[in-house]
Write an enzyme that holds these catalytic residues in place. Structure first.
Site, PDB file in Angstrom:
ATOM      1  N   ASN A  45       0.840  -1.200   0.000  1.00 39.43           N
ATOM      2  CA  ASN A  45       0.000   0.000   0.000  1.00 39.43           C
ATOM      3  C   ASN A  45       0.872   1.246   0.000  1.00 39.43           C
ATOM      4  O   ASN A  45       1.967   1.266   0.573  1.00 39.43           O
ATOM      5  CB  ASN A  45      -1.016  -0.004   1.145  1.00 39.43           C
ATOM      6  CG  ASN A  45      -0.422  -0.211   2.509  1.00 39.43           C
ATOM      7  OD1 ASN A  45       0.632  -0.833   2.662  1.00 39.43           O
ATOM      8  ND2 ASN A  45      -1.084   0.306   3.522  1.00 39.43           N
ATOM      9  N   ILE A  46       0.370   2.265  -0.666  1.00 44.78           N
ATOM     10  CA  ILE A  46       1.118   3.519  -0.857  1.00 44.78           C
ATOM     11  C   ILE A  46       0.174   4.674  -0.503  1.00 44.78           C
ATOM     12  O   ILE A  46      -0.789   4.940  -1.239  1.00 44.78           O
ATOM     13  CB  ILE A  46       1.590   3.655  -2.322  1.00 44.78           C
ATOM     14  CG1 ILE A  46       2.416   2.421  -2.733  1.00 44.78           C
ATOM     15  CG2 ILE A  46       2.409   4.929  -2.495  1.00 44.78           C
ATOM     16  CD1 ILE A  46       2.665   2.300  -4.223  1.00 44.78           C
ATOM     17  N   GLU A  47       0.438   5.288   0.645  1.00 50.88           N
ATOM     18  CA  GLU A  47      -0.466   6.354   1.119  1.00 50.88           C
ATOM     19  C   GLU A  47      -0.054   7.718   0.555  1.00 50.88           C
ATOM     20  O   GLU A  47       0.985   7.846  -0.097  1.00 50.88           O
ATOM     21  CB  GLU A  47      -0.497   6.346   2.651  1.00 50.88           C
ATOM     22  CG  GLU A  47      -1.060   5.030   3.158  1.00 50.88           C
ATOM     23  CD  GLU A  47      -1.364   5.001   4.642  1.00 50.88           C
ATOM     24  OE1 GLU A  47      -0.872   5.863   5.400  1.00 50.88           O
ATOM     25  OE2 GLU A  47      -2.117   4.086   5.039  1.00 50.88           O
ATOM     26  N   CYS A  56      -4.136   0.663  -2.416  1.00 52.44           N
ATOM     27  CA  CYS A  56      -3.979  -0.553  -1.613  1.00 52.44           C
ATOM     28  C   CYS A  56      -2.939  -1.489  -2.231  1.00 52.44           C
ATOM     29  O   CYS A  56      -2.672  -1.434  -3.441  1.00 52.44           O
ATOM     30  CB  CYS A  56      -5.298  -1.301  -1.540  1.00 52.44           C
ATOM     31  SG  CYS A  56      -6.580  -0.475  -0.595  1.00 52.44           S
ATOM     32  N   GLU A  58      -3.204  -4.636  -2.882  1.00 54.57           N
ATOM     33  CA  GLU A  58      -3.789  -5.527  -3.894  1.00 54.57           C
ATOM     34  C   GLU A  58      -3.835  -4.835  -5.251  1.00 54.57           C
ATOM     35  O   GLU A  58      -3.493  -5.400  -6.289  1.00 54.57           O
ATOM     36  CB  GLU A  58      -5.217  -5.927  -3.505  1.00 54.57           C
ATOM     37  CG  GLU A  58      -5.318  -6.674  -2.191  1.00 54.57           C
ATOM     38  CD  GLU A  58      -5.543  -5.766  -0.999  1.00 54.57           C
ATOM     39  OE1 GLU A  58      -4.879  -4.710  -0.904  1.00 54.57           O
ATOM     40  OE2 GLU A  58      -6.366  -6.120  -0.143  1.00 54.57           O
ATOM     41  N   CYS A  93     -10.346  -4.443   0.651  1.00 48.75           N
ATOM     42  CA  CYS A  93     -11.451  -3.471   0.690  1.00 48.75           C
ATOM     43  C   CYS A  93     -12.366  -3.690  -0.522  1.00 48.75           C
ATOM     44  O   CYS A  93     -12.032  -4.429  -1.462  1.00 48.75           O
ATOM     45  CB  CYS A  93     -10.896  -2.048   0.714  1.00 48.75           C
ATOM     46  SG  CYS A  93     -10.337  -1.456  -0.893  1.00 48.75           S
ATOM     47  N   CYS A  96     -10.838  -2.933  -3.989  1.00 47.90           N
ATOM     48  CA  CYS A  96      -9.925  -3.987  -4.476  1.00 47.90           C
ATOM     49  C   CYS A  96     -10.701  -5.221  -4.923  1.00 47.90           C
ATOM     50  O   CYS A  96     -10.335  -5.858  -5.924  1.00 47.90           O
ATOM     51  CB  CYS A  96      -8.910  -4.341  -3.395  1.00 47.90           C
ATOM     52  SG  CYS A  96      -7.685  -3.041  -3.151  1.00 47.90           S
TER      53      CYS A  96
HETATM   54  N1  THU Z   1      -5.220  -1.274   2.714  1.00 45.11           N
HETATM   55  C1  THU Z   1      -4.677  -2.129   1.804  1.00 45.11           C
HETATM   56  O1  THU Z   1      -3.599  -1.877   1.250  1.00 45.11           O
HETATM   57  N2  THU Z   1      -5.340  -3.278   1.523  1.00 45.11           N
HETATM   58  C2  THU Z   1      -6.402  -3.725   2.206  1.00 45.11           C
HETATM   59  O2  THU Z   1      -6.811  -4.843   1.999  1.00 45.11           O
HETATM   60  C3  THU Z   1      -7.045  -2.864   3.212  1.00 45.11           C
HETATM   61  C4  THU Z   1      -6.488  -1.493   3.341  1.00 45.11           C
HETATM   62  C5  THU Z   1      -4.440  -0.090   3.109  1.00 45.11           C
HETATM   63  C6  THU Z   1      -4.919   1.230   2.628  1.00 45.11           C
HETATM   64  C7  THU Z   1      -4.326   2.158   3.661  1.00 45.11           C
HETATM   65  O3  THU Z   1      -2.989   2.468   3.310  1.00 45.11           O
HETATM   66  C8  THU Z   1      -4.297   1.352   4.923  1.00 45.11           C
HETATM   67  O4  THU Z   1      -4.407  -0.003   4.514  1.00 45.11           O
HETATM   68  C9  THU Z   1      -5.401   1.678   5.903  1.00 45.11           C
HETATM   69  O5  THU Z   1      -6.633   1.663   5.286  1.00 45.11           O
END
Ligand code: THU
Length: 139
Positions: A45-47, A56, A58, A93, A96
């Site tokens: 994941n990359i915020e 996310c 995935e 989520c 995804c």
């Molecule tokens: N996130 C994912 O990368 N995949 C998931 O299945 C659920 C959520 C990440 C997004 C965000 O960076 C962090 O988790 C919190 O929501």
């Protein structure tokens, strides 16, 4: 899917946690996407400071594969947790799940959720997204 391959996907997903960029949530997620040709595409994941551009793990893995011309997939393994500590499953989520629905047969595509190499469960995409809307609905 054979156990050895599942374990390889779990280990690969766990290795991605170190690349996860999460200055805002601290929730680290890693993914390993198995294409039908046997290639494994990785993702984290990359915020983002503006929050909504966050991607996310995935979707990172899917978009890496699709952007290289690969559109057929067998399975994805997802692991994650606060500060990268894997105590519970990190479940994909809704966005995804919908991206999976675009490229995968919901009855065949497997979603492996794990907390470590020995502790995992395997779901079909259909179990995670019953009555999903996908390309077949537009035919
Ligand atoms: N996130 C994912 O990368 N995949 C998931 O299945 C659920 C959520 C990440 C997004 C965000 O960076 C962090 O988790 C919190 O929501």
């Amino acid at each position: 899917m054979e156990k050895h391959l599942i374990e390889k996907l779990i280990e690969t997903a766990m290795e991605q946690l170190k690349f996860s960029y999460t200055p805002y949530s601290g929730f680290k997620v890693g993914a390993a996407l198995l294409a039908k040709d046997g290639t494994i595409y990785t993702g984290c994941n990359i915020e983002n400071a503006a929050y909504t551009p966050t991607n996310c793990a995935e979707r990172t893995a899917f978009f890496k594969a699709v952007s290289e011309g690969v559109r057929e997939f067998e399975a994805i393994c997802v692991v994650g947790g606060k500060d990268g500590i894997l105590t519970e499953y990190a479940v994909p989520c809704g966005v995804c799940r919908q991206v999976m629905m675009e490229f995968c047969d919901p009855e065949r595509f497997q979603v492996i959720l794990a907390t470590d190499r020995e502790h995992y469960d395997v779901y079909t995409l259909k179990e995670l997204l019953p009555l999903g809307f996908g390309p077949a609905n537009l035919k």
